[in-house]
Design a protein around this motif. Structure first.
Motif, PDB file in Angstrom:
ATOM      1  N   VAL A   4       0.797  -1.371   0.232  1.00 30.94           N
ATOM      2  CA  VAL A   4      -0.346   0.314   0.214  1.00 30.94           C
ATOM      3  C   VAL A   4       0.529   1.007   0.323  1.00 30.94           C
ATOM      4  CG1 VAL A   4      -1.395   1.528   1.554  1.00 30.94           C
ATOM      5  CG2 VAL A   4      -1.891  -1.120   1.097  1.00 30.94           C
ATOM      6  N   CYS A   5       1.767   0.825   0.757  1.00 35.20           N
ATOM      7  CA  CYS A   5       2.417   2.109   0.926  1.00 35.20           C
ATOM      8  C   CYS A   5       3.361   3.190  -0.277  1.00 35.20           C
ATOM      9  CB  CYS A   5       3.962   1.798   2.153  1.00 35.20           C
ATOM     10  SG  CYS A   5       5.037   3.817   1.760  1.00 35.20           S
ATOM     11  N   ILE A   6       3.760   1.710  -1.094  1.00 41.38           N
ATOM     12  CA  ILE A   6       4.351   1.999  -2.491  1.00 41.38           C
ATOM     13  C   ILE A   6       4.223   2.191  -3.868  1.00 41.38           C
ATOM     14  CG2 ILE A   6       5.815   0.650  -4.095  1.00 41.38           C
ATOM     15  CD1 ILE A   6       6.851  -1.546  -1.767  1.00 41.38           C
ATOM     16  N   MET A   7       2.086   1.811  -3.377  1.00 43.16           N
ATOM     17  CA  MET A   7       1.984   1.887  -4.630  1.00 43.16           C
ATOM     18  C   MET A   7       1.187   3.497  -4.187  1.00 43.16           C
ATOM     19  SD  MET A   7       0.891  -0.639  -6.421  1.00 43.16           S
ATOM     20  CE  MET A   7       1.202  -2.509  -6.723  1.00 43.16           C
ATOM     21  N   THR A   8       0.703   3.420  -2.742  1.00 35.39           N
ATOM     22  CA  THR A   8       0.833   5.289  -3.150  1.00 35.39           C
ATOM     23  C   THR A   8       1.297   6.180  -3.146  1.00 35.39           C
ATOM     24  OG1 THR A   8      -0.924   4.840  -0.758  1.00 35.39           O
ATOM     25  CG2 THR A   8      -0.491   6.825  -0.843  1.00 35.39           C
ATOM     26  N   LEU A   9       2.763   6.168  -3.350  1.00 30.12           N
ATOM     27  CA  LEU A   9       3.717   7.092  -3.264  1.00 30.12           C
ATOM     28  C   LEU A   9       4.205   7.097  -5.613  1.00 30.12           C
ATOM     29  CD1 LEU A   9       6.560   8.709  -3.031  1.00 30.12           C
ATOM     30  CD2 LEU A   9       7.583   6.486  -2.830  1.00 30.12           C
ATOM     31  N   GLY A  10       3.722   5.620  -5.995  1.00 29.64           N
ATOM     32  CA  GLY A  10       4.450   5.661  -7.047  1.00 29.64           C
ATOM     33  C   GLY A  10       2.441   6.372  -8.009  1.00 29.64           C
ATOM     34  N   ASP A 136      14.130   1.228   7.211  1.00 29.29           N
ATOM     35  CA  ASP A 136      12.900   1.647   7.958  1.00 29.29           C
ATOM     36  C   ASP A 136      12.750   3.371   8.912  1.00 29.29           C
ATOM     37  OD1 ASP A 136      11.725  -0.339   7.208  1.00 29.29           O
ATOM     38  OD2 ASP A 136      12.243  -1.739   8.867  1.00 29.29           O
ATOM     39  N   ILE A 137      14.458   3.224   9.294  1.00 33.30           N
ATOM     40  CA  ILE A 137      14.189   4.540   9.889  1.00 33.30           C
ATOM     41  C   ILE A 137      14.817   5.501   9.260  1.00 33.30           C
ATOM     42  CG2 ILE A 137      15.931   6.193  11.737  1.00 33.30           C
ATOM     43  CD1 ILE A 137      16.799   3.173  13.205  1.00 33.30           C
ATOM     44  N   LEU A 138      15.555   5.430   7.897  1.00 33.18           N
ATOM     45  CA  LEU A 138      15.490   6.256   7.350  1.00 33.18           C
ATOM     46  C   LEU A 138      14.021   6.605   6.562  1.00 33.18           C
ATOM     47  CD1 LEU A 138      18.801   6.037   5.369  1.00 33.18           C
ATOM     48  CD2 LEU A 138      18.238   7.647   6.716  1.00 33.18           C
ATOM     49  N   ALA A 139      13.217   5.730   6.180  1.00 30.53           N
ATOM     50  CA  ALA A 139      11.374   6.126   5.888  1.00 30.53           C
ATOM     51  C   ALA A 139      10.583   6.987   6.466  1.00 30.53           C
ATOM     52  CB  ALA A 139      11.360   4.754   5.167  1.00 30.53           C
ATOM     53  N   VAL A 174      10.356   1.926  -0.995  1.00 27.38           N
ATOM     54  CA  VAL A 174      10.215   0.505  -1.892  1.00 27.38           C
ATOM     55  C   VAL A 174      10.900  -0.263  -1.747  1.00 27.38           C
ATOM     56  CG1 VAL A 174      10.989   0.089  -4.152  1.00 27.38           C
ATOM     57  CG2 VAL A 174       9.609   2.830  -4.203  1.00 27.38           C
ATOM     58  N   MET A 175      12.377   0.597  -0.491  1.00 26.05           N
ATOM     59  CA  MET A 175      13.307  -1.014  -0.196  1.00 26.05           C
ATOM     60  C   MET A 175      12.294  -1.416   0.980  1.00 26.05           C
ATOM     61  SD  MET A 175      17.171   0.965  -0.920  1.00 26.05           S
ATOM     62  CE  MET A 175      17.819   1.629  -2.362  1.00 26.05           C
ATOM     63  N   LEU A 177      10.734  -3.414   1.109  1.00 26.25           N
ATOM     64  CA  LEU A 177       9.935  -4.987   0.393  1.00 26.25           C
ATOM     65  C   LEU A 177      11.627  -6.190   0.537  1.00 26.25           C
ATOM     66  CD1 LEU A 177       8.854  -4.278  -3.222  1.00 26.25           C
ATOM     67  CD2 LEU A 177       7.627  -5.090  -2.101  1.00 26.25           C
ATOM     68  N   PHE A 178      12.361  -5.297   1.173  1.00 28.74           N
ATOM     69  CA  PHE A 178      13.530  -6.154   1.408  1.00 28.74           C
ATOM     70  C   PHE A 178      12.672  -6.805   2.398  1.00 28.74           C
ATOM     71  CE2 PHE A 178      16.587  -3.495  -0.944  1.00 28.74           C
ATOM     72  CZ  PHE A 178      16.987  -5.084  -1.599  1.00 28.74           C
ATOM     73  N   ARG A 179      12.211  -6.591   4.153  1.00 26.80           N
ATOM     74  CA  ARG A 179      11.833  -7.641   5.297  1.00 26.80           C
ATOM     75  C   ARG A 179      11.053  -8.213   4.695  1.00 26.80           C
ATOM     76  NH1 ARG A 179       8.646  -2.932   8.685  1.00 26.80           N
ATOM     77  NH2 ARG A 179       8.393  -4.440   9.660  1.00 26.80           N
ATOM     78  N   ILE A 180      10.138  -8.276   3.372  1.00 22.95           N
ATOM     79  CA  ILE A 180       9.342  -9.683   2.664  1.00 22.95           C
ATOM     80  C   ILE A 180      10.033 -10.417   1.953  1.00 22.95           C
ATOM     81  CG2 ILE A 180       7.454  -9.993   1.229  1.00 22.95           C
ATOM     82  CD1 ILE A 180       6.088  -7.476   1.628  1.00 22.95           C
ATOM     83  N   VAL A 181      11.174  -9.782   1.707  1.00 21.71           N
ATOM     84  CA  VAL A 181      12.112 -10.988   0.656  1.00 21.71           C
ATOM     85  C   VAL A 181      13.213 -11.581   1.990  1.00 21.71           C
ATOM     86  CG1 VAL A 181      13.948 -11.206  -1.052  1.00 21.71           C
ATOM     87  CG2 VAL A 181      12.410  -9.292  -0.872  1.00 21.71           C
TER      88      VAL A 181
END
Length: 273
Positions: A4-10, A136-139, A174-175, A177-181
């Motif tokens: 949702v976060c990535i889609m909102t940004l895109g 996460d902290i930077l985002a 966007v990064m 997604l690494f938490r999922i991968v």
């Protein structure tokens, strides 16, 4: 929530999901940016009531309100003349309000997630050393810094200048997604394979570099300088050609047969020497 976060940004950057500024938003931008026609614009826009919140999807601004002819009388050589000036106000667009709501929801979710993980982690040092945690902290920090700036400097809400650097921190979303991968078993197997075969992959890179260097040197000495003026540019041409990318920004003028003939001549000259 990551998706949702990535889609909102895109989708917030798609022009179809953006709207024009309302009259109050435009007046706010002109006043905070010290525009020279801010007072005239308020009169031309009908002096709207902006006492309520101006950040809403209100399509009350038409293109005819953005330009007009300004006339004023000045003295030139002792004579009173009328001077006309065409005034055009900046036309800006912002995402729909629903994207702001979604951004707030995702920011609140990830802020809570980060605070809970900070409060329950056994070691802050090990926590900070993790790349995904730093992302996460930077985002999260980028979102709050951006929110603070646009509330204290209202003109930056619509006009991107040096605040563009703060917006770049949103790329770290966007990064996430690494938490999922990283929790997928196949990704761990892939990471282990890359570590174990690092030397073999280095050999492949060296073989590609040999091909790139050889082709770049040959094409530099064979081709005209108008096409390739340096060996680094020839490296670039060789990389995009050997990897079958072929952007087309550098086109070799010589025919393949001519290239082979000149290559053979250089080889004969080299063997004779």
């Amino acid at each position: 929530m990551v998706l949702v976060c990535i889609m909102t940004l895109g989708f917030s950057t798609v022009p179809a999901f953006q709207r024009k500024l309302s009259k109050c938003e435009l007046l706010e931008f002109l006043e905070h940016s010290d525009h020279q026609y801010a007072e005239e614009a308020r009169t031309k826009l009908g002096d709207p009531d902006c006492s309520e919140s101006v950040y809403k999807d209100n399509n009350d601004l038409v293109d005819d309100n953005l330009s007009w002819e300004q006339t004023h009388e000045i003295y030139v050589d002792g004579e009173l003349t009328t001077h006309r000036t065409n005034v055009t106000l900046p036309s800006k667009r912002v995402p729909y309000f629903v994207f702001d709501v979604l951004e707030m929801i995702t920011a609140a979710f990830f802020t809570t997630d980060l605070l809970l993980r900070l409060g329950t982690c056994p070691s802050l040092i090990i926590f900070i050393q993790s790349i995904t945690n730093l992302i996460d902290i930077l985002a999260v920090a980028g979102f709050y810094v951006h929110l603070t700036v646009i509330n204290f400097e209202r003109e930056h809400r619509y006009n991107i200048s040096w605040i563009r650097f703060i917006n770049y921190l949103q790329i770290f979303r966007v990064m996430r997604l690494f938490r999922i991968v990283r929790n997928v078993r196949a990704s761990r197997v892939l990471t282990f394979s890359i570590r174990q075969n690092g030397r073999d992959m280095t050999l492949l890179v060296l073989l590609v570099m040999i091909g790139v260097s050889t082709a770049a040197c040959l094409i530099y000495f064979i081709e005209d300088r108008e096409t390739i003026d340096s060996i680094p540019e020839a490296w670039y041409w060789a990389i995009i050609t050997l990897t079958t990318v072929g952007y087309g920004d550098i086109a070799i003028k010589l025919e393949p047969v001519v290239l082979l003939q000149q290559f053979w001549q250089y080889m004969q000259l080299y063997s004779w020497q």
